[in-house]
Design an enzyme around this catalytic site. Structure first.
Site, PDB file in Angstrom:
ATOM      1  CG  HIS A 318       5.803  18.285  55.124  1.00 26.62           C
ATOM      2  ND1 HIS A 318       6.439  19.672  54.260  1.00 26.62           N
ATOM      3  CD2 HIS A 318       7.069  18.081  56.063  1.00 26.62           C
ATOM      4  CE1 HIS A 318       6.928  20.002  55.052  1.00 26.62           C
ATOM      5  NE2 HIS A 318       7.564  18.979  56.695  1.00 26.62           N
ATOM      6  CB  CYS A 319       1.970  21.386  53.041  1.00 25.99           C
ATOM      7  SG  CYS A 319       3.014  21.439  51.636  1.00 25.99           S
ATOM      8  CB  ILE A 320      -2.202  22.433  55.557  1.00 23.65           C
ATOM      9  CG1 ILE A 320      -2.054  22.453  54.518  1.00 23.65           C
ATOM     10  CG2 ILE A 320      -3.146  22.715  56.423  1.00 23.65           C
ATOM     11  CD1 ILE A 320      -3.543  22.566  53.635  1.00 23.65           C
TER      12      ILE A 320
END
Length: 476
Positions: A318-320
């Protein structure tokens, strides 16, 4: 509330008296429109309107967690383990069924906590959002993805915040943890609450504290990871700090919710830029006839001024792949450019295509086109030892290979099924060594994955840069 004050455990019911004292005025809340101090003066606070009734209010739960995914569930379990009464809320009955059956993808330590929590009467999970009114603190941990055009999809977050506002009552602490754009805590919580007559810093307490959970990695426990928090007023920041101190050893308070929101964007944008740089160095080293990991391993011996990042087939989770786009989206509206970030994200987005092109060249060198080739993808989760397929580069690689006419299969003991990009699904092979692949793409190497048989495979494309050199191994 003083910085060292902690919420009471479930052994003593939590009341408004245990929360930060109400401010005598609303001058600390610097919102806009209905949320300004001037606008607030025209609205009678529910606390002012019925102070005696509010003083008698007893909360059933110490903390409510909205969203029980990869962040929310471990957060709920950590808070419950600290002795708090926890309410876990999720709109998906299927997700709750997975949790109740103890099939959720968790670290072993969190699996133990889940087993204990399900036997604990102070732990409850539900889809009933109206129960939010019975929690002294509410923590929002919902997904904030991007759409296929890399535009932030705020639908889930907006809906969650709208429910929090709808059921908010005086004395509550309301805190976002979902990664989002700068100003979202103000826009989605503080301003709507003020319009409702609940003034942040006086009637309720509103803050942002970015989540810091690394799925599948147990190097740091939930309690050992420092937390950053910022309130929309100083009183809000103090209330949020006290909540986090109940389950976290170190809390770093920043001047505002905006600063806390930007902190999360900096953290993950830093990672994105450095991964893009590592990918570039991989291409550079290949062109100069050397192994990039020899270079990175050597540079890593320096005890200061260098942090190792490794190249790969792209980034998932989900983050990068998502978080920097929240910043770029906001900057576009302000007509501000960020060329380093923009170039890094473009490079990351194009990395799976490089894998497909390298696979095409390997097959061509073996006098085999991509059409009709048997291609095996080894590992499809976005990183080792998780069952998380979100934004995994493997999905894009599989879809492109199938679109090119290849016969594609995969093996991943963590992911029994995966979408094929054509509206269908593939099932993980039980024994990939007998599938007779023309080309094996090593995408994700899980700790327990047997790869010894790759020595006998006709051709291997190593996107991990860690396979031993061999006549049949080609680095990405």
């Amino acid at each position: 509330m003083t910085p060292n004050t902690k919420l009471k455990t479930h052994k003593a019911p939590l009341t408004r008296a245990a929360l930060p004292p109400l401010l005598e005025d609303s001058r600390e809340w610097q919102g806009n429109g209905a949320g300004t101090a001037e606008g607030a003066e025209a609205v009678e606070s529910p606390v002012q309107a019925n102070e005696s009734e509010a003083q008698d209010l007893t909360f059933t739960f110490d903390v409510a967690i909205v969203g029980l995914g990869y962040v929310g569930l471990p957060t709920a379990l950590a808070i419950n383990a600290s002795g708090r009464r926890v309410l876990g809320l999720d709109v998906s009955e299927n997700r709750l069924a997975v949790i109740r059956s103890q099939q959720a993808d968790l670290l072993d330590s969190d699996k133990v906590r889940l087993s204990n929590a399900l036997e604990d009467p102070s732990f409850m999970i539900s889809t009933d959002l109206s129960l939010l009114a019975r929690a002294a603190a509410v923590v929002v941990c919902v997904p904030t993805p991007v759409d296929p055009y890399l535009v932030p999809d705020l639908g889930i977050l907006r809906a969650a915040c709208a429910s929090v506002v709808e059921f908010a009552v005086p004395g509550q602490l309301l805190m976002l943890t979902s990664t989002t754009y700068v100003g979202s805590t103000r826009d989605l919580l503080a301003v709507p609450l003020a319009a409702k007559g609940l003034i942040p810093g006086r009637d309720v307490f509103v803050a942002f504290s970015p989540e810091r959970i690394n799925p599948g990695v147990d190097a740091f426990s939930h309690e050992d990871v420092p937390r950053v928090v910022g309130g929309v007023t100083p009183a809000c920041g103090e209330a949020a700090e006290a909540l986090l101190q109940a389950s976290t050893k170190l809390v770093h308070v920043v001047p505002s919710a905006d600063v806390a929101e930007m902190t999360k964007l900096v953290e993950n944008t830093f990672r994105a830029v450095n991964i893009a740089l590592a990918n570039e160095f991989a291409d550079i080293c290949h062109g100069l006839g050397m192994e990039v990991m020899d270079v990175i391993d050597a540079a890593s011996t320096k005890p200061y001024g260098f942090m190792p990042f490794t190249p790969g087939p792209g980034v998932g989770g989900h983050c990068i792949p998502c978080d920097p786009h929240y910043l770029l989206w906001q900057l576009r509206k302000a007509r501000v450019t960020a060329p380093v970030i923009e170039h890094a994200m473009a490079g990351i987005a194009g990395r799976p295509h490089q894998v497909v092109e390298k696979a095409r060249r390997i097959l061509s060198d073996r006098n085999h086109g991509i059409s009709g080739a048997r291609v095996l993808v080894l590992g499809v989760a976005y990183k080792p030892d998780v069952e998380d397929l979100r934004e995994s580069p493997a999905l894009e690689i599989i879809a492109a290979m199938i679109a090119g006419g290849a016969d594609v299969a995969y093996h991943d003991p963590w992911c029994p099924t995966a979408p094929d990009g054509q509206g269908g699904a593939l099932e993980s092979l039980e024994d990939p060594s007998v599938w007779d692949a023309d080309l094996v793409i090593l995408h994700t190497r899980h700790a327990a994955m047997d790869i010894d048989w790759l020595r006998d495979a006709p051709a291997v494309l190593d996107t991990t840069y860690r396979l031993p050199a061999g006549t049949n191994v080609t680095r990405l």
